[in-house]
Design a protein around this motif. Structure first.
Motif, PDB file in Angstrom:
ATOM      1  N   SER A  38      23.882 -18.551 -33.992  1.00  9.57           N
ATOM      2  CA  SER A  38      25.159 -18.896 -33.354  1.00  9.57           C
ATOM      3  C   SER A  38      25.723 -17.707 -32.582  1.00  9.57           C
ATOM      4  O   SER A  38      26.309 -17.873 -31.506  1.00  9.57           O
ATOM      5  CB  SER A  38      26.172 -19.394 -34.398  1.00  9.57           C
ATOM      6  OG  SER A  38      26.487 -18.388 -35.337  1.00  9.57           O
ATOM      7  N   ASP A  39      25.532 -16.505 -33.090  1.00 11.71           N
ATOM      8  CA  ASP A  39      25.956 -15.303 -32.363  1.00 11.71           C
ATOM      9  C   ASP A  39      25.219 -15.205 -31.023  1.00 11.71           C
ATOM     10  O   ASP A  39      25.830 -14.913 -29.978  1.00 11.71           O
ATOM     11  CB  ASP A  39      25.660 -14.042 -33.190  1.00 11.71           C
ATOM     12  CG  ASP A  39      26.665 -13.826 -34.309  1.00 11.71           C
ATOM     13  OD1 ASP A  39      27.737 -14.468 -34.275  1.00 11.71           O
ATOM     14  OD2 ASP A  39      26.374 -13.027 -35.216  1.00 11.71           O
ATOM     15  N   HIS A  40      23.927 -15.459 -31.065  1.00 13.37           N
ATOM     16  CA  HIS A  40      23.127 -15.401 -29.836  1.00 13.37           C
ATOM     17  C   HIS A  40      23.606 -16.452 -28.831  1.00 13.37           C
ATOM     18  O   HIS A  40      23.709 -16.178 -27.628  1.00 13.37           O
ATOM     19  CB  HIS A  40      21.656 -15.615 -30.176  1.00 13.37           C
ATOM     20  CG  HIS A  40      20.752 -15.612 -28.977  1.00 13.37           C
ATOM     21  ND1 HIS A  40      20.394 -14.459 -28.308  1.00 13.37           N
ATOM     22  CD2 HIS A  40      20.160 -16.639 -28.303  1.00 13.37           C
ATOM     23  CE1 HIS A  40      19.609 -14.767 -27.287  1.00 13.37           C
ATOM     24  NE2 HIS A  40      19.451 -16.072 -27.262  1.00 13.37           N
ATOM     25  N   GLY A  93      26.777 -17.097 -23.461  1.00  7.35           N
ATOM     26  CA  GLY A  93      27.759 -17.715 -22.576  1.00  7.35           C
ATOM     27  C   GLY A  93      27.442 -19.149 -22.198  1.00  7.35           C
ATOM     28  O   GLY A  93      28.141 -19.752 -21.377  1.00  7.35           O
ATOM     29  N   ALA A  94      26.389 -19.736 -22.809  1.00  4.82           N
ATOM     30  CA  ALA A  94      25.982 -21.095 -22.451  1.00  4.82           C
ATOM     31  C   ALA A  94      27.076 -22.119 -22.728  1.00  4.82           C
ATOM     32  O   ALA A  94      27.164 -23.140 -22.044  1.00  4.82           O
ATOM     33  CB  ALA A  94      24.702 -21.468 -23.206  1.00  4.82           C
ATOM     34  N   TYR A  95      27.915 -21.847 -23.705  1.00  7.30           N
ATOM     35  CA  TYR A  95      28.958 -22.810 -24.080  1.00  7.30           C
ATOM     36  C   TYR A  95      30.057 -22.924 -23.020  1.00  7.30           C
ATOM     37  O   TYR A  95      30.804 -23.916 -22.986  1.00  7.30           O
ATOM     38  CB  TYR A  95      29.586 -22.402 -25.412  1.00  7.30           C
ATOM     39  CG  TYR A  95      30.489 -21.188 -25.310  1.00  7.30           C
ATOM     40  CD1 TYR A  95      31.868 -21.320 -25.117  1.00  7.30           C
ATOM     41  CD2 TYR A  95      29.964 -19.902 -25.401  1.00  7.30           C
ATOM     42  CE1 TYR A  95      32.688 -20.216 -25.025  1.00  7.30           C
ATOM     43  CE2 TYR A  95      30.768 -18.795 -25.299  1.00  7.30           C
ATOM     44  CZ  TYR A  95      32.136 -18.949 -25.121  1.00  7.30           C
ATOM     45  OH  TYR A  95      32.942 -17.845 -25.019  1.00  7.30           O
ATOM     46  N   LYS A  96      30.180 -21.929 -22.134  1.00  9.22           N
ATOM     47  CA  LYS A  96      31.297 -21.893 -21.192  1.00  9.22           C
ATOM     48  C   LYS A  96      31.247 -23.009 -20.151  1.00  9.22           C
ATOM     49  O   LYS A  96      32.273 -23.358 -19.558  1.00  9.22           O
ATOM     50  CB  LYS A  96      31.335 -20.535 -20.491  1.00  9.22           C
ATOM     51  CG  LYS A  96      31.642 -19.383 -21.434  1.00  9.22           C
ATOM     52  CD  LYS A  96      31.671 -18.056 -20.692  1.00  9.22           C
ATOM     53  CE  LYS A  96      31.978 -16.898 -21.639  1.00  9.22           C
ATOM     54  NZ  LYS A  96      31.995 -15.596 -20.942  1.00  9.22           N
ATOM     55  N   SER A  97      30.061 -23.558 -19.923  1.00  7.94           N
ATOM     56  CA  SER A  97      29.955 -24.633 -18.929  1.00  7.94           C
ATOM     57  C   SER A  97      30.276 -26.000 -19.519  1.00  7.94           C
ATOM     58  O   SER A  97      30.354 -26.990 -18.789  1.00  7.94           O
ATOM     59  CB  SER A  97      28.540 -24.661 -18.345  1.00  7.94           C
ATOM     60  OG  SER A  97      27.584 -24.901 -19.367  1.00  7.94           O
ATOM     61  N   ALA A  98      30.472 -26.064 -20.822  1.00  6.10           N
ATOM     62  CA  ALA A  98      30.759 -27.341 -21.476  1.00  6.10           C
ATOM     63  C   ALA A  98      32.264 -27.566 -21.578  1.00  6.10           C
ATOM     64  O   ALA A  98      33.070 -26.648 -21.383  1.00  6.10           O
ATOM     65  CB  ALA A  98      30.130 -27.370 -22.858  1.00  6.10           C
ATOM     66  N   ALA A 151      36.406 -23.556 -26.374  1.00  5.49           N
ATOM     67  CA  ALA A 151      36.683 -22.216 -26.887  1.00  5.49           C
ATOM     68  C   ALA A 151      35.471 -21.716 -27.673  1.00  5.49           C
ATOM     69  O   ALA A 151      34.710 -22.512 -28.243  1.00  5.49           O
ATOM     70  CB  ALA A 151      37.911 -22.248 -27.789  1.00  5.49           C
ATOM     71  N   ALA A 152      35.308 -20.418 -27.698  1.00 11.77           N
ATOM     72  CA  ALA A 152      34.164 -19.838 -28.392  1.00 11.77           C
ATOM     73  C   ALA A 152      34.127 -20.242 -29.862  1.00 11.77           C
ATOM     74  O   ALA A 152      33.063 -20.552 -30.412  1.00 11.77           O
ATOM     75  CB  ALA A 152      34.195 -18.317 -28.261  1.00 11.77           C
ATOM     76  N   VAL A 153      35.281 -20.271 -30.522  1.00  4.36           N
ATOM     77  CA  VAL A 153      35.315 -20.614 -31.937  1.00  4.36           C
ATOM     78  C   VAL A 153      34.903 -22.064 -32.151  1.00  4.36           C
ATOM     79  O   VAL A 153      34.193 -22.394 -33.109  1.00  4.36           O
ATOM     80  CB  VAL A 153      36.714 -20.344 -32.542  1.00  4.36           C
ATOM     81  CG1 VAL A 153      37.772 -21.242 -31.899  1.00  4.36           C
ATOM     82  CG2 VAL A 153      36.685 -20.534 -34.055  1.00  4.36           C
ATOM     83  N   THR A 154      35.306 -22.955 -31.233  1.00  2.53           N
ATOM     84  CA  THR A 154      34.910 -24.364 -31.334  1.00  2.53           C
ATOM     85  C   THR A 154      33.415 -24.517 -31.128  1.00  2.53           C
ATOM     86  O   THR A 154      32.744 -25.266 -31.839  1.00  2.53           O
ATOM     87  CB  THR A 154      35.668 -25.206 -30.295  1.00  2.53           C
ATOM     88  OG1 THR A 154      37.077 -25.111 -30.546  1.00  2.53           O
ATOM     89  CG2 THR A 154      35.239 -26.665 -30.358  1.00  2.53           C
ATOM     90  N   SER A 181      31.947 -30.606 -29.447  1.00  6.81           N
ATOM     91  CA  SER A 181      31.269 -30.072 -28.268  1.00  6.81           C
ATOM     92  C   SER A 181      29.814 -30.507 -28.332  1.00  6.81           C
ATOM     93  O   SER A 181      29.051 -30.016 -29.172  1.00  6.81           O
ATOM     94  CB  SER A 181      31.362 -28.544 -28.225  1.00  6.81           C
ATOM     95  OG  SER A 181      30.500 -28.028 -27.231  1.00  6.81           O
ATOM     96  N   SER A 182      29.419 -31.436 -27.469  1.00  9.08           N
ATOM     97  CA  SER A 182      28.050 -31.954 -27.506  1.00  9.08           C
ATOM     98  C   SER A 182      27.033 -30.871 -27.171  1.00  9.08           C
ATOM     99  O   SER A 182      25.943 -30.826 -27.753  1.00  9.08           O
ATOM    100  CB  SER A 182      27.909 -33.124 -26.536  1.00  9.08           C
ATOM    101  OG  SER A 182      28.223 -32.726 -25.206  1.00  9.08           O
ATOM    102  N   GLY A 183      27.373 -29.970 -26.248  1.00  4.02           N
ATOM    103  CA  GLY A 183      26.446 -28.907 -25.884  1.00  4.02           C
ATOM    104  C   GLY A 183      26.167 -27.982 -27.050  1.00  4.02           C
ATOM    105  O   GLY A 183      25.018 -27.615 -27.312  1.00  4.02           O
ATOM    106  N   ALA A 184      27.220 -27.587 -27.761  1.00  6.40           N
ATOM    107  CA  ALA A 184      27.045 -26.706 -28.913  1.00  6.40           C
ATOM    108  C   ALA A 184      26.296 -27.423 -30.028  1.00  6.40           C
ATOM    109  O   ALA A 184      25.472 -26.818 -30.729  1.00  6.40           O
ATOM    110  CB  ALA A 184      28.402 -26.220 -29.417  1.00  6.40           C
ATOM    111  N   ARG A 185      26.552 -28.719 -30.189  1.00  5.04           N
ATOM    112  CA  ARG A 185      25.836 -29.489 -31.210  1.00  5.04           C
ATOM    113  C   ARG A 185      24.336 -29.515 -30.911  1.00  5.04           C
ATOM    114  O   ARG A 185      23.507 -29.345 -31.795  1.00  5.04           O
ATOM    115  CB  ARG A 185      26.375 -30.917 -31.289  1.00  5.04           C
ATOM    116  CG  ARG A 185      27.807 -31.050 -31.793  1.00  5.04           C
ATOM    117  CD  ARG A 185      27.911 -30.800 -33.279  1.00  5.04           C
ATOM    118  NE  ARG A 185      29.291 -30.913 -33.720  1.00  5.04           N
ATOM    119  CZ  ARG A 185      29.757 -31.933 -34.452  1.00  5.04           C
ATOM    120  NH1 ARG A 185      28.961 -32.918 -34.801  1.00  5.04           N
ATOM    121  NH2 ARG A 185      31.015 -31.954 -34.834  1.00  5.04           N
TER     122      ARG A 185
END
Length: 280
Positions: free
Chosen positions: A132-134, A139-144, A168-171, A246-250
């Protein structure tokens, strides 16, 4: 199985876990995790059969309750840490109660099964946090985006509308870790079911029925112990209710869960050979 062989098994699993945490090779990840869970399940089956055989002749081992520390109150992500432990426990015949603060878990089960859960959790937690840190640093989550409900006042009336907002990064982290834990839990549960079914089939082929009976008796003993011992007033529902989606993070977390590994390639053939020989 006596205490000494059980200790040797846990020592071997622990060595594989330590090597797993230092390797970046994901190609054999599925085989590593499956091999470790197969060893744990085979060991658990053998212990259940052994308990059934000594019943009536001496006092058999009984389930215990153990407190598993998760983290300090207020730390972000404790619910996903709990989700990971509970998923591992479900695949290893251990029941859990969770404190309201998610700072610790009350584990109910036979001592060998709980020890297996602790070993798996320690390694998989390292992998989950590292992955998750990686993901966050990439920064991949920023586009979601994530769907949010906004409450506005229009013409004197409160109106709710849905809108898309940056994640948000935490989400993103919580969604990633939740999906990781869910995927790992499904993988472990699948291996457990396959190994138990295989053990029962092997015994049926030889006109025996002890394994199925021993597994049933083990489940009844654990259910009875949990019912008598647990003081929980409700059922832990996991972190979903407090985490934006967040579907991308999932998806990223699910991929990392698929790649979660235990062991290193030099160790795997030895583990597989023991399994094929029917040892635990």
């Amino acid at each position: 199985m006596t205490t000494q062989p059980q200790d040797k098994l846990l020592t071997r699993i622990g060595g594989l876990l330590r090597q797993a945490e230092s390797t970046d090779n994901e190609h054999e990840a599925e085989a590593f995790l499956a091999a470790a869970q197969r060893l744990a399940t085979r060991s658990s089956i053998d212990l259940a059969v052994a308990r059934a055989h000594i019943a009536g002749r001496e006092r058999p081992p009984v389930p215990i309750q153990k407190i598993i520390p998760i983290g300090t109150a207020g730390k972000k992500g404790l619910r996903t840490y709990v989700q990971l432990f509970v998923a591992i426990a479900a695949a290893n015949d251990v029941r859990c109660d969770v404190t309201r603060t998610s700072t610790q878990v009350y584990a109910y089960g036979f001592d060998g099964d709980i020890a297996t859960c602790e070993a798996l959790y320690t390694s998989l937690l390292v992998q989950m946090v590292r992955a998750s840190d990686h993901y966050i640093k990439s920064g991949a989550y920023k586009s979601a985006t994530v769907e949010k409900v906004v409450v506005e006042t229009r013409w004197g009336r409160r109106v709710r509308r849905r809108t898309q907002a940056p994640v948000a990064a935490v989400t993103a982290r919580l969604n990633f870790q939740l999906a990781f834990a869910e995927r790992v839990g499904r993988r472990l549960a699948g291996v457990k079911a396959d190994v138990e079914a295989e053990a029962v089939r092997e015994e049926q082929d030889s006109a025996g029925a002890g394994t199925a009976v021993a597994l049933r008796d083990k489940d009844l003993a654990l259910t009875d112990f949990y019912t008598r011992t647990s003081e929980a007033r409700g059922t832990w529902r996991g972190p979903q209710q407090s985490t934006g989606y967040s579907s991308g993070a999932r998806r990223a977390g699910d991929r990392a869960g698929r790649a979660a590994r235990i062991g290193s390639s030099p160790e795997l053939p030895a583990a597989r050979a023991r399994l094929q020989a029917g040892e635990s």
